[in-house]
Write an enzyme that holds these catalytic residues in place. Structure first.
Site, short mmCIF file in Angstrom:
data_model
loop_
_atom_site.label_atom_id
_atom_site.label_comp_id
_atom_site.label_asym_id
_atom_site.label_seq_id
_atom_site.Cartn_x
_atom_site.Cartn_y
_atom_site.Cartn_z
N THR A 149 38.48 5.75 -25.81
CA THR A 149 38.56 4.75 -26.88
C THR A 149 38.21 3.36 -26.37
OG1 THR A 149 40.24 6.02 -28.04
CG2 THR A 149 40.13 3.68 -28.54
N SER A 155 37.61 6.06 -33.59
CA SER A 155 37.24 7.34 -34.18
C SER A 155 35.76 7.66 -34.00
CB SER A 155 37.58 7.35 -35.68
OG SER A 155 38.97 7.19 -35.87
N ARG A 322 79.67 15.15 -44.45
CA ARG A 322 79.93 13.82 -44.99
C ARG A 322 80.30 13.90 -46.47
NH1 ARG A 322 81.31 8.50 -44.06
NH2 ARG A 322 80.18 7.09 -45.45
N GLY A 412 73.89 4.24 -43.46
CA GLY A 412 73.93 3.31 -42.33
C GLY A 412 73.99 4.03 -41.00
N THR A 433 47.52 8.30 -35.79
CA THR A 433 46.21 7.69 -35.56
C THR A 433 45.60 8.02 -34.20
OG1 THR A 433 47.40 5.65 -34.92
CG2 THR A 433 46.48 5.75 -37.14
N GLU A 435 44.47 10.76 -31.00
CA GLU A 435 43.86 12.10 -30.96
C GLU A 435 43.14 12.39 -32.28
OE1 GLU A 435 43.60 14.17 -28.39
OE2 GLU A 435 44.58 12.68 -27.15
N ASP A 437 42.24 9.81 -35.90
CA ASP A 437 42.90 9.23 -37.07
C ASP A 437 42.99 10.29 -38.16
OD1 ASP A 437 42.33 7.95 -39.91
OD2 ASP A 437 43.39 6.45 -38.73
#
Length: 690
Positions: A149, A155, A322, A412, A433, A435, A437
């Site tokens: 790259t 790409s 919960r 939370g 993005t 290997e 996009d």
């Protein structure tokens, strides 16, 4: 079958039971033993991410962890047996992708060293290159980079600007960065650790550019760690995630390397500068070279599925314990997992994760077939590349979506770093993005779909084509005049129950999902017909006008592949109870896809309004059926506390909730509990009425 009490009416009703052990074994797949070994390593504290470390300390920790992997024999599976490897390509990926549960930075840095740098030398080089460099790469004596790259080209690899120009008088290549946008960028190991790199550059010899090739280039002095003459670089610094990796930039100023440093499996230069290749077509040669590196996409697909499993394991465990709001009782609060909306949030993503997991196993098998030589024709390699390009976008996007939804579903508590959702999501963000996009990969898939579609009609005679056109016209009339909607309504006879039965039918789901793909490809293919006869500018403009439809068609195709993989996996389930529950889960996946695209099905006449209304209703019915089995379904993933490492998934919430309920029960029983003001007001109102 087991007997459970139906809580809605207190009656006994038969419910299927999931054989968790057998399902877990099926999910481990062909390389079950390798996955177990990798999970054993991933559960060790020595490999776990230490949250909150400054990026400099995180980098040092991960570098040390790479040595731990070497010492424990975790990195050699794919390398040649002659050099101490196992020639096990599928097993290598299966083990590697499990490292994501320990620390995504460790997984990716290991992937840079052995999955990209090492694999490039192995797959693009010759036997002499293997003997010279692979032992050091395998032992970590030569930490390296995969320098493809550039700042200006990611790409679009074919357009990278770094050059390697051959000088016959010295039998050397001169590697050069002609301008700032041609710097190699976002390169793992480049900022600190990399001693060498596989550098991708335009090969120029005798005044001819032969396109992108790979070159082995030494970067740093192994003793001082300083860049060698002509080489420079920068640290990319702190990133949005994966800060255990020393990403950086590299540039080259007339750096000379020996002719033999060209990784020459697919293209070579003789001492006099003559270029030769076993693949005469430059385009095919380029895609063949890149195709040997497809394992990066395969491994990211599997790692994304693993991360989704860990997130759902934590979130569903927490939701089963919960409690919030006493909707159905004056004394007891409801567990989150009994709320329909909570089930919608988590179970639909659970179904997608199962589908993605089964599809990944098929991708891994295809990868191993190609790289082991079992099935290694040009068509096999094209199929592998297309399948990886289809599945990697869906699984990585799904992982990000699942991590975010699980985070929100845990309130939370989900935002606390100790529960890992926020940390994992930050680390996996870039999976969408790198290997490849995701959007660009889906465009590659779309072009393959168009090519296959066009191939069907390349050699047919006029009569066949005429019959096809008539069939298309008839189909369009049937769909667009509402005749199919009327037929569906008459078949359903106005019955919601009959409509639901039709939608849950396997063949009905397959027909709807397949029809959408075929229609979208056919319509776009028809719109682009004749574009090859236009000028380059006009052809590009026409393609651009339909780019979105193409990418949506590719996505629909990938979803269909996942649905088919899930359906095929069902055939291998022996236990009746497990099969029934997984069928519900598969139906939930399929109907969720239909619901997501319901407007398309309605507008194109594929579903009647009557049947369309039942999609959501039947999904809700499936949620109720799946609810008793949710913990078993995430338990079958096989991830223990050492993998999940989320405080909310340890059972601590159940202890807290039980303590709270016992406290309030005790107060009520003592008669000393204060009276709720609302109770007094209700009593007063009742007395006033009387």
């Amino acid at each position: 079958m087991t007997q459970v009490v139906d809580r809605r009416n207190g009656s006994e009703s038969a419910q299927p039971a999931v054989n968790v052990e057998a399902l877990g074994e099926q999910l481990l797949g062909r390389w079950a033993s390798v996955r177990r070994q990798a999970r054993d390593l991933a559960a060790r504290p020595e490999l776990h991410k230490t949250e909150g470390l400054p990026h400099t300390e995180h980098r040092a920790r991960v570098s040390g962890q790479l040595k731990y992997l070497v010492e424990n024999g975790a990195v050699h599976r794919a390398f040649p047996s002659a050099l101490g490897g196992l020639d096990d390509h599928g097993g290598n990926i299966a083990g590697f992708e499990e490292l994501v549960v320990a620390d995504p930075s460790l997984q990716i840095k290991a992937g840079v060293q052995w999955g990209l740098f090492g694999s490039a030398v192995m797959h693009l080089g010759n036997e002499e290159h293997h003997r010279k460099w692979l032992p050091g790469i395998m032992s970590l004596e030569i930490p390296g980079c995969f320098a493809m790259t550039e700042t200006g080209h990611g790409s679009d690899v074919a357009s990278i600007a770094t050059t390697a120009t051959y000088l016959p008088e010295t039998e050397e290549f001169v590697v050069h960065t002609p301008f700032r946008a041609a710097w190699k960028d976002y390169i793992g190991n480049a900022a600190i650790d990399g001693l060498a790199a596989v550098v991708f550059a335009q090969l120029v010899t005798k005044g001819v550019n032969h396109g992108v090739h790979a070159f082995y280039v030494e970067l740093r002095d192994p003793v001082t760690g300083k860049f060698l003459p002509g080489i420079g670089g920068e640290d990319d610094g702190v990133k949005g995630g994966l800060n255990g990796i020393d990403n950086g930039r590299l540039h080259f100023t007339h750096v000379r390397i020996p002719r033999t440093n060209l990784l020459n499996r697919y293209g070579d230069v003789a001492p006099d500068g003559t270029y030769s290749s076993p693949i005469p077509s430059p385009g095919r040669r380029f895609f063949t070279m890149l195709g040997t590196l497809v394992q990066g996409r395969v491994s990211l697909d599997g790692a994304a599925v693993a991360a989704s499993k860990v997130a759902l394991k934590a979130a569903i465990q927490y939701a089963a314990e919960r409690r919030q709001f006493n909707a159905s009782s004056h004394t007891d609060e409801e567990v989150l997992l009994d709320y329909q909306r909570h089930q919608r949030r988590l179970f639909t993503r659970l179904a997608t994760t199962y589908a993605a997991g089964f599809a990944h196993e098929q991708l891994l098998q295809k990868f191993d077939d190609v790289f082991s030589g079992t099935a290694d024709t040009d068509e096999d390699r094209q199929d592998l590349e297309t399948l990886a390009a289809a599945l990697k976008p869906l699984s990585t996007w799904h992982a990000l979506d699942t991590l975010q939804e699980c985070r929100e579903a845990c309130g939370g508590a989900g935002f606390l770093i100790e529960n890992r959702f926020a940390s994992l999501r930050a680390d996996l963000d870039v999976y969408a993005t790198f290997e490849g996009d995701n959007t660009v990969l889906l465009q590659l898939v779309a072009k393959r779909l168009l090519a296959d579609y066009a191939k069907e009609f390349r050699s047919v005679d006029f009569g066949v084509l005429a019959r096809y056109v008539v069939g298309q016209a008839t189909g369009a009339a049937l769909h667009r005049t509402g005749l199919r909607q009327v037929a569906q309504f008459m078949a359903d006879n106005g019955s919601v129950q009959k409509a639901a039965i039709a939608l849950r039918d396997e063949e009905s789901q397959r027909a709807l999902l397949t029809d959408r793909v075929q229609t979208m490809v056919a319509e776009t293919g028809a719109a682009l017909k004749g574009s090859h006869r236009l000028s380059q500018e006009q052809g590009a403009a026409l393609f651009n006008c339909h780019q979105n439809e193409l990418i949506e068609a590719a996505r629909a195709h990938a979803e269909l592949l996942q649905w088919e993989a899930f359906t095929e996996a069902l055939a291998g389930v022996a236990d009746p109870g497990t099969k029934r529950v997984l069928t519900w889960l598969r139906d939930l996946f399929g109907l969720s896809l239909i619901e997501k695209n319901l407007s398309w099905y309605l507008m194109n006449g594929r579903l009647s309004m009557q049947r369309g209304r039942t999609v959501g209703e039947y999904i809700n019915r499936l949620l109720v059926k799946i609810r008793p089995h949710a913990l078993d379904l995430v338990g079958a993933f096989g991830y223990g506390d050492g993998h999940v490492r989320a405080a909310i998934a340890t059972g601590a919430e159940k202890v807290r909730q039980d303590e709270a309920r016992a406290h309030f029960r005790s107060r009520r029983a003592s008669g000393k509990a204060p009276v709720d003001e609302k109770v007094l007001l209700a009593r007063a109102a009742a007395a006033h009425r009387n």
